[in-house]
Scaffold this active site. Sequence first.
Site, mmCIF file in Angstrom:
data_model
loop_
_atom_site.group_PDB
_atom_site.id
_atom_site.type_symbol
_atom_site.label_atom_id
_atom_site.label_comp_id
_atom_site.label_asym_id
_atom_site.label_seq_id
_atom_site.Cartn_x
_atom_site.Cartn_y
_atom_site.Cartn_z
ATOM 1 N N THR A 1 78.624 75.275 145.307
ATOM 2 C CA THR A 1 79.868 76.055 145.142
ATOM 3 C C THR A 1 80.286 76.733 144.365
ATOM 4 O OG1 THR A 1 79.726 73.455 143.943
ATOM 5 C CG2 THR A 1 80.702 73.307 146.207
ATOM 6 N N LYS B 1 74.091 77.742 137.661
ATOM 7 C CA LYS B 1 73.640 76.214 138.004
ATOM 8 C C LYS B 1 72.548 75.183 137.758
ATOM 9 C CE LYS B 1 73.078 78.660 141.712
ATOM 10 N NZ LYS B 1 73.226 78.009 142.538
ATOM 11 N N ARG B 2 72.963 73.932 137.950
ATOM 12 C CA ARG B 2 71.934 73.357 136.895
ATOM 13 C C ARG B 2 70.423 73.313 138.009
ATOM 14 N NH1 ARG B 2 72.761 67.418 135.481
ATOM 15 N NH2 ARG B 2 70.851 67.722 135.084
ATOM 16 N N HIS C 1 74.660 64.365 150.476
ATOM 17 C CA HIS C 1 74.458 66.031 150.069
ATOM 18 C C HIS C 1 73.332 65.993 149.638
ATOM 19 C CE1 HIS C 1 78.877 66.227 147.590
ATOM 20 N NE2 HIS C 1 78.767 64.719 148.079
HETATM 21 C C1 LIG Z 1 79.954 74.159 140.222
HETATM 22 C C2 LIG Z 1 79.571 73.577 139.478
HETATM 23 C C3 LIG Z 1 78.602 73.212 139.802
HETATM 24 C C4 LIG Z 1 77.605 73.715 141.295
HETATM 25 O O1 LIG Z 1 77.147 74.975 141.009
HETATM 26 P P1 LIG Z 1 76.236 75.573 142.648
HETATM 27 O O2 LIG Z 1 75.331 76.739 142.085
HETATM 28 O O3 LIG Z 1 76.836 75.403 143.907
HETATM 29 O O4 LIG Z 1 74.773 74.764 142.309
HETATM 30 C C5 LIG Z 1 77.256 72.601 138.852
HETATM 31 N N1 LIG Z 1 77.901 72.205 137.408
HETATM 32 C C6 LIG Z 1 78.825 72.916 136.979
HETATM 33 C C7 LIG Z 1 79.683 73.010 135.970
HETATM 34 C C8 LIG Z 1 80.186 73.669 138.098
HETATM 35 O O5 LIG Z 1 81.086 74.703 137.754
#
Ligand SMILES: *Cc1c(COP(=O)(O)O)cnc(C)c1O
Length: 811
Positions: free
Chosen positions: A653, A545-546, A357
């Site tokens: 994602t 996102k994080r 990952h």
């Molecule tokens: C999809 C999702 C992520 C991943 O988001 P990225 O933008 O790809 O880092 C993280 N947290 C939650 C709650 C999500 O639904």
Amino acid sequence: MIANKDTIKKDFAGKVKSMFGKNIEEASSLQKYEALADLIRDYSSINWSKTNSQYKANNEKQVYYFSMEFLIGRLLKSNLYNLGIEEECRVALKELGIKLEEIEEQELDAGLGNGGLGRLAACFLDSMASLGIPGHGCGIRYKYGLFEQKIVNGYQIEIPDNWLKEPNPWEVRKDNKAVVVKLGGRVIENYENGYLKFTYENYQGIKAVPYDIPIIGYDNKTVNTLRLWSAEALEEEEAVNLNLISRGEYFKALEDKASVESISQVLYPDDSKIEGKLLRLKQQYFFVSAGVQSIIRSYKSKKNHINDLYKYVAIHINDTHPSLAVPELMRILIDEEGLEWDKAFEITNKTISYTNHTIMAEAMEKWQVDMFKGILPRIYMIVQEINRRFVEDLKVKYKMEQGKINKMSIINENHIKMANLAIVGGYSVNGVARLHTEILKKRELKDFYELYPEKFNNKTNGITHRRWLLEANPSLSKLICSTIGTEWIKKPEELINLKKYSRDAAFQDRAAEIKKKNKIEFSKEIKDRYGVEINPYSIFDVQVKRLHEYKRQILNLFNIINLYFKLKENPNLDIVPRTFFFAAKASPSYLLAKEIIKLITTVQYKINNDRSIKDKIKVLFLENYGVSLAEKIIPCADISEQISTASKEASGTGNMKFMMNGAITLATLDGANVEIREAVGEENIIIFGLNADEVMNYERYGGYNSKEIFNRDPIINKIVNSLINGYFQVPNCEFINIYKHLIDKNDEYFIFKDFHFYVNAQEKAEALYKNYNKWKEMSVINIAHSGRFSSDKTIENYSKEIWNTRKVNII
Ligand SMILES: *Cc1c(COP(=O)(O)O)cnc(C)c1O
């Protein structure tokens, strides 16, 4: 259909009565939720046992997806959809005077994951069940999920996520399937009939109790299982039988109880950054051992020969967290099944596959040998032997030089490298987007790729379009169904049929109307919840996102500060009003990330309270990002911010969820953004900044000097100085670490380097938005091409190219 409107009404009333002794009118919303969820589980239970017995009778190959995280979110709504009774249930409740949404809101979001990795595992479960693939999840039933985030005075505060405080209606405890996991102690070697035998003594025995959650396929009869393991102290009787305690040591056993139960107590809140904590290693071995033991037990009950295991079982490990599956399977095959090393290794090797990952050094797992050996003495012996043979091969068979051998060795410099273990021990290694896999092959895992080219493959991530479009955006889904039919729900590639409508003004308008309606509704909710007024007619520019340096929330923020400076100079600047949304949890120990949150909220305070800029821009940090919040905000987004430093985001994602809901992606050429661009075409995405090769070249050969840019560039200078000169009316030290990272630590993530490209890209986005017909067309094209990012597609590929599993029609 499993139930119609009238049976639901009757059954629901019966449930409320039997569970709470109340009539529906007397029950609280929470009780109504508990009753409805219980009822839905009942409805699925017939197919659940049918699925299990059919898998067993047909002797079908089973996939076990091992993951330390499953970020599944709420289940009621998706279960109703997948069972095909959402509409019936909605009407049934309405006739009882109840709003389905109100009941759905009662469910606590199951946050057993940090972010993308855990959410991927959850999407994969949905896709496996919906495609009829015999695939099950294996993980940990954390008592506390990812912390709940509150923002107080602009700072992140963490609150324990006690998600099991009410009974969880979806899980079934299986006492009869419990197994014992052994930690610590000593390994005894003795010869028996000329064979070396290994037994253990003085270990700590932990009872692993499975809780099963049904994973309901969409509109089929498949109900797969997510099995989460909970750690418990052994009963006195069991411990005595295992010779762990002699009679009378009951109090000591009780003392140990708390330490045992701490193993499944809490999810580590680290994302993309691993701390080598003892308890985390125990967690990993705990669920891997329990999972592998239960697989072997179930396999043996089918009377197949142990040598054929890999023909009937595939074990997939999501990142390296479960890579102890390799030595654990070896241990069982050798110590318990009596196989010889070579045979055991052949079977293990053909059974296990691994997904990588990340390439970020701080996320690569490694364990100190001493710590590892202490908790897992037998497993350590096996890892050592795997490594001894591997290194021997490299030396003798491949004539490799020592430096390279050291890099590839599983044990080196007093550490065990989990990625190396997973690569050597399994038959498949995959990256999660094309660019990521190429970087693995060319750089990070080059030596392994050259040794085992046949093991490497790419599987670009995906998301379940059922949760992220059908359920999250029901109005858009209805429009799509009335335009191209409903086939896309089972065959997401059918969404491509929307392409014909990308220039159809009527369709464009209806899609745009839906986005507007979603924005208005969300704005109302924000007003009710936080008392904050937002303009639903502004552009919704969203980065959720994080919180991580490589994801570059700071870059986004610097553009906002710059825009604010411009508006201060010229309040009549002609721009389309914009609302910048952020949502992000920071790992509690990641101090810089927390400082960035404080910076966002500080900028928010300043800008939102400045009347002089006439509400042209607003900033909003939404607290407690999680699946439920994502489901609400993504359908409202106009712009999707995917601005990581190129080469750092393995796939992403979130980017896929946004495009599927018609947002335009503003992105670097990183992770799956590359493939999104390929799908929609260059004119339907906004790309900017350094590419991965450029970033990696700077990293390798130097040549980037952030201080030089800081001194030379007046715009960047002004922005960065505003962090430490009191401009935001907070103490000067508040953002000193951000400042230091950018200036003294040479801006590791190339914020300065990409800044002007990003500002230009934002201006381009605005220009496109002003040409609204063009924007609407782009939006439709994005939705039309999103089918290829459905996890159904991804899982088809895993199934065909890695697992070799067949679909099973449950009848
Ligand atoms: C999809 C999702 C992520 C991943 O988001 P990225 O933008 O790809 O880092 C993280 N947290 C939650 C709650 C999500 O639904």
